[in-house]
Design a protein around this motif. Structure first.
Motif, PDB file in Angstrom:
ATOM      1  N   PRO A  47      26.244  45.843  54.128  1.00  6.14           N
ATOM      2  CA  PRO A  47      26.565  47.057  53.427  1.00  6.14           C
ATOM      3  C   PRO A  47      27.127  48.277  54.230  1.00  6.14           C
ATOM      4  O   PRO A  47      26.489  48.225  55.485  1.00  6.14           O
ATOM      5  N   ILE A  48      28.026  48.975  53.972  1.00  5.08           N
ATOM      6  CA  ILE A  48      28.598  49.977  54.626  1.00  5.08           C
ATOM      7  C   ILE A  48      28.883  51.097  53.403  1.00  5.08           C
ATOM      8  O   ILE A  48      29.996  50.993  52.561  1.00  5.08           O
ATOM      9  N   GLY A  49      28.289  52.166  53.381  1.00  2.00           N
ATOM     10  CA  GLY A  49      28.383  53.161  52.507  1.00  2.00           C
ATOM     11  C   GLY A  49      27.904  52.518  51.186  1.00  2.00           C
ATOM     12  O   GLY A  49      26.980  51.894  51.039  1.00  2.00           O
ATOM     13  N   SER A  50      28.837  52.718  50.166  1.00  2.00           N
ATOM     14  CA  SER A  50      28.505  52.139  48.815  1.00  2.00           C
ATOM     15  C   SER A  50      29.317  50.830  48.904  1.00  2.00           C
ATOM     16  O   SER A  50      29.289  50.157  47.504  1.00  2.00           O
ATOM     17  N   TYR A  51      29.776  50.160  49.843  1.00  2.00           N
ATOM     18  CA  TYR A  51      30.612  48.738  49.770  1.00  2.00           C
ATOM     19  C   TYR A  51      29.776  47.874  50.671  1.00  2.00           C
ATOM     20  O   TYR A  51      28.861  48.091  51.494  1.00  2.00           O
ATOM     21  N   VAL A  52      30.092  46.563  50.319  1.00  3.04           N
ATOM     22  CA  VAL A  52      29.666  45.480  51.128  1.00  3.04           C
ATOM     23  C   VAL A  52      30.999  44.827  51.986  1.00  3.04           C
ATOM     24  O   VAL A  52      31.804  44.271  51.102  1.00  3.04           O
ATOM     25  N   ALA A  53      30.726  44.582  53.025  1.00 12.43           N
ATOM     26  CA  ALA A  53      31.774  43.904  53.868  1.00 12.43           C
ATOM     27  C   ALA A  53      31.832  42.581  54.055  1.00 12.43           C
ATOM     28  O   ALA A  53      30.426  42.184  54.203  1.00 12.43           O
ATOM     29  N   ASP A  54      32.465  41.810  53.868  1.00 15.92           N
ATOM     30  CA  ASP A  54      32.423  40.248  53.974  1.00 15.92           C
ATOM     31  C   ASP A  54      31.980  39.955  55.380  1.00 15.92           C
ATOM     32  O   ASP A  54      30.956  39.256  55.662  1.00 15.92           O
ATOM     33  N   PHE A  58      30.472  46.077  64.030  1.00 13.20           N
ATOM     34  CA  PHE A  58      30.361  47.674  64.187  1.00 13.20           C
ATOM     35  C   PHE A  58      30.756  47.894  65.452  1.00 13.20           C
ATOM     36  O   PHE A  58      31.143  49.352  65.517  1.00 13.20           O
ATOM     37  N   SER A  59      30.236  47.032  66.505  1.00  9.70           N
ATOM     38  CA  SER A  59      31.054  47.597  68.058  1.00  9.70           C
ATOM     39  C   SER A  59      32.138  47.905  68.228  1.00  9.70           C
ATOM     40  O   SER A  59      32.533  48.657  68.861  1.00  9.70           O
ATOM     41  N   ARG A  60      32.955  47.258  67.177  1.00  9.96           N
ATOM     42  CA  ARG A  60      34.481  47.327  67.363  1.00  9.96           C
ATOM     43  C   ARG A  60      35.319  48.168  66.109  1.00  9.96           C
ATOM     44  O   ARG A  60      36.177  48.253  65.885  1.00  9.96           O
ATOM     45  N   LYS A  61      34.296  48.340  65.108  1.00 13.70           N
ATOM     46  CA  LYS A  61      34.653  49.017  64.023  1.00 13.70           C
ATOM     47  C   LYS A  61      35.753  48.331  63.201  1.00 13.70           C
ATOM     48  O   LYS A  61      36.764  48.766  62.802  1.00 13.70           O
ATOM     49  N   ILE A  62      35.614  46.927  63.346  1.00 14.05           N
ATOM     50  CA  ILE A  62      36.550  46.067  62.426  1.00 14.05           C
ATOM     51  C   ILE A  62      35.759  45.166  61.340  1.00 14.05           C
ATOM     52  O   ILE A  62      34.611  44.858  61.238  1.00 14.05           O
ATOM     53  N   ILE A  63      36.332  45.479  59.946  1.00 14.17           N
ATOM     54  CA  ILE A  63      35.738  44.559  58.952  1.00 14.17           C
ATOM     55  C   ILE A  63      36.830  43.592  58.462  1.00 14.17           C
ATOM     56  O   ILE A  63      38.096  43.902  58.677  1.00 14.17           O
ATOM     57  N   VAL A  64      36.292  42.451  58.425  1.00 13.66           N
ATOM     58  CA  VAL A  64      36.979  41.046  58.080  1.00 13.66           C
ATOM     59  C   VAL A  64      36.662  40.843  56.555  1.00 13.66           C
ATOM     60  O   VAL A  64      35.575  40.781  56.076  1.00 13.66           O
ATOM     61  N   GLU A  65      37.783  40.783  55.783  1.00 13.39           N
ATOM     62  CA  GLU A  65      37.665  40.393  54.261  1.00 13.39           C
ATOM     63  C   GLU A  65      38.434  39.234  53.863  1.00 13.39           C
ATOM     64  O   GLU A  65      39.580  38.866  54.693  1.00 13.39           O
ATOM     65  N   ILE A  66      37.685  38.350  53.105  1.00 10.86           N
ATOM     66  CA  ILE A  66      38.380  37.077  52.724  1.00 10.86           C
ATOM     67  C   ILE A  66      38.485  37.303  51.387  1.00 10.86           C
ATOM     68  O   ILE A  66      37.584  37.524  50.405  1.00 10.86           O
ATOM     69  N   ASP A  67      39.754  37.188  50.874  1.00 13.04           N
ATOM     70  CA  ASP A  67      40.013  37.464  49.362  1.00 13.04           C
ATOM     71  C   ASP A  67      40.383  36.262  48.583  1.00 13.04           C
ATOM     72  O   ASP A  67      41.477  35.424  49.047  1.00 13.04           O
ATOM     73  N   GLY A  68      39.772  36.129  47.637  1.00 11.55           N
ATOM     74  CA  GLY A  68      39.864  35.075  46.530  1.00 11.55           C
ATOM     75  C   GLY A  68      41.119  35.490  45.677  1.00 11.55           C
ATOM     76  O   GLY A  68      41.606  36.599  45.542  1.00 11.55           O
ATOM     77  N   ASP A  69      41.358  34.756  44.736  1.00  9.85           N
ATOM     78  CA  ASP A  69      42.416  34.893  43.775  1.00  9.85           C
ATOM     79  C   ASP A  69      42.311  36.289  42.795  1.00  9.85           C
ATOM     80  O   ASP A  69      42.971  37.115  42.448  1.00  9.85           O
ATOM     81  N   VAL A  70      40.866  36.499  42.848  1.00  9.06           N
ATOM     82  CA  VAL A  70      40.567  37.906  41.964  1.00  9.06           C
ATOM     83  C   VAL A  70      41.120  39.094  42.551  1.00  9.06           C
ATOM     84  O   VAL A  70      41.509  40.081  41.875  1.00  9.06           O
ATOM     85  N   HIS A  71      41.399  39.156  43.769  1.00 11.73           N
ATOM     86  CA  HIS A  71      41.921  40.173  44.539  1.00 11.73           C
ATOM     87  C   HIS A  71      43.660  40.404  44.222  1.00 11.73           C
ATOM     88  O   HIS A  71      44.289  41.552  44.642  1.00 11.73           O
ATOM     89  N   SER A  72      44.217  39.645  43.288  1.00  8.41           N
ATOM     90  CA  SER A  72      45.625  39.741  43.091  1.00  8.41           C
ATOM     91  C   SER A  72      45.520  40.611  41.684  1.00  8.41           C
ATOM     92  O   SER A  72      46.599  40.934  41.118  1.00  8.41           O
ATOM     93  N   LEU A  73      44.339  40.748  41.073  1.00 12.20           N
ATOM     94  CA  LEU A  73      44.399  41.304  39.879  1.00 12.20           C
ATOM     95  C   LEU A  73      44.675  42.881  39.906  1.00 12.20           C
ATOM     96  O   LEU A  73      43.969  43.459  40.968  1.00 12.20           O
ATOM     97  N   ARG A  81      42.147  48.968  47.524  1.00 13.87           N
ATOM     98  CA  ARG A  81      42.927  50.370  48.057  1.00 13.87           C
ATOM     99  C   ARG A  81      41.945  51.447  48.378  1.00 13.87           C
ATOM    100  O   ARG A  81      41.864  52.192  49.371  1.00 13.87           O
ATOM    101  N   GLU A  82      41.248  51.971  47.393  1.00  8.64           N
ATOM    102  CA  GLU A  82      40.306  52.783  47.511  1.00  8.64           C
ATOM    103  C   GLU A  82      39.260  52.434  48.510  1.00  8.64           C
ATOM    104  O   GLU A  82      38.907  53.488  49.184  1.00  8.64           O
ATOM    105  N   ARG A  83      38.716  51.265  48.307  1.00  3.68           N
ATOM    106  CA  ARG A  83      37.589  50.793  49.464  1.00  3.68           C
ATOM    107  C   ARG A  83      38.390  50.965  50.749  1.00  3.68           C
ATOM    108  O   ARG A  83      37.533  51.432  51.661  1.00  3.68           O
ATOM    109  N   GLU A  93      38.885  49.396  60.922  1.00  2.00           N
ATOM    110  CA  GLU A  93      39.936  48.911  60.554  1.00  2.00           C
ATOM    111  C   GLU A  93      39.828  47.560  59.686  1.00  2.00           C
ATOM    112  O   GLU A  93      38.718  46.736  60.092  1.00  2.00           O
ATOM    113  N   VAL A  94      40.272  47.208  58.535  1.00  2.00           N
ATOM    114  CA  VAL A  94      40.212  46.305  57.701  1.00  2.00           C
ATOM    115  C   VAL A  94      41.105  45.296  57.809  1.00  2.00           C
ATOM    116  O   VAL A  94      42.427  45.444  57.466  1.00  2.00           O
TER     117      VAL A  94
END
Length: 120
Positions: A47-54, A58-73, A81-83, A93-94
């Motif tokens: 959890p980061i703010g009101s979001y949850v990163a995959d 934190f030590s490098r301030k890097i977020i890694v996201e794995i996007d499934g098909d829903v992310h194309s909607l 984009r907002e997140r 860095e996302v």
């Protein structure tokens, strides 16, 4: 909301996501958790703010996201984009990879992450 002020709702959501990871998240987690031996602590479904990163490093301030098909909607694209804008405003860095990338080229995804961490 500050990344240190996490609501109970967001904490519960993160816990539920840890219990129900996607196949791509499970595969990548098996590799990323081993970075601990190199001094890099990775948290999954963080959890980061009101979001949850995959995955969050934190030590490098890097977020890694794995996007499934829903992310194309359209609605999800707008939400992402907002997140990403909010996370960037907090200094993160996302980095996004598709589920297909993780499934078909896990080594390449891991190599890219390692390069971003200056481990390669």
């Amino acid at each position: 909301m500050s990344p240190t002020r996490i609501s109970e709702r967001t904490r519960r959501l993160a816990h539920g996501l840890r219990l129900n990871q996607t196949q791509g998240e499970k595969r990548l987690w098996r590799v990323l958790r081993e970075l601990k031996t190199e001094g890099v602590h990775v948290r999954r479904q963080a959890p980061i703010g009101s979001y949850v990163a995959d995955f969050a490093i934190f030590s490098r301030k890097i977020i890694v996201e794995i996007d499934g098909d829903v992310h194309s909607l359209t609605d999800q694209i707008d939400h992402d984009r907002e997140r990403d804008a909010w996370l960037s405003s907090e200094g993160f860095e996302v980095v996004r990879y598709s589920s297909a990338q993780v499934s078909e080229n896990l080594e390449g995804v891991v190599l890219d992450i390692r390069r971003r961490l200056d481990l390669e």
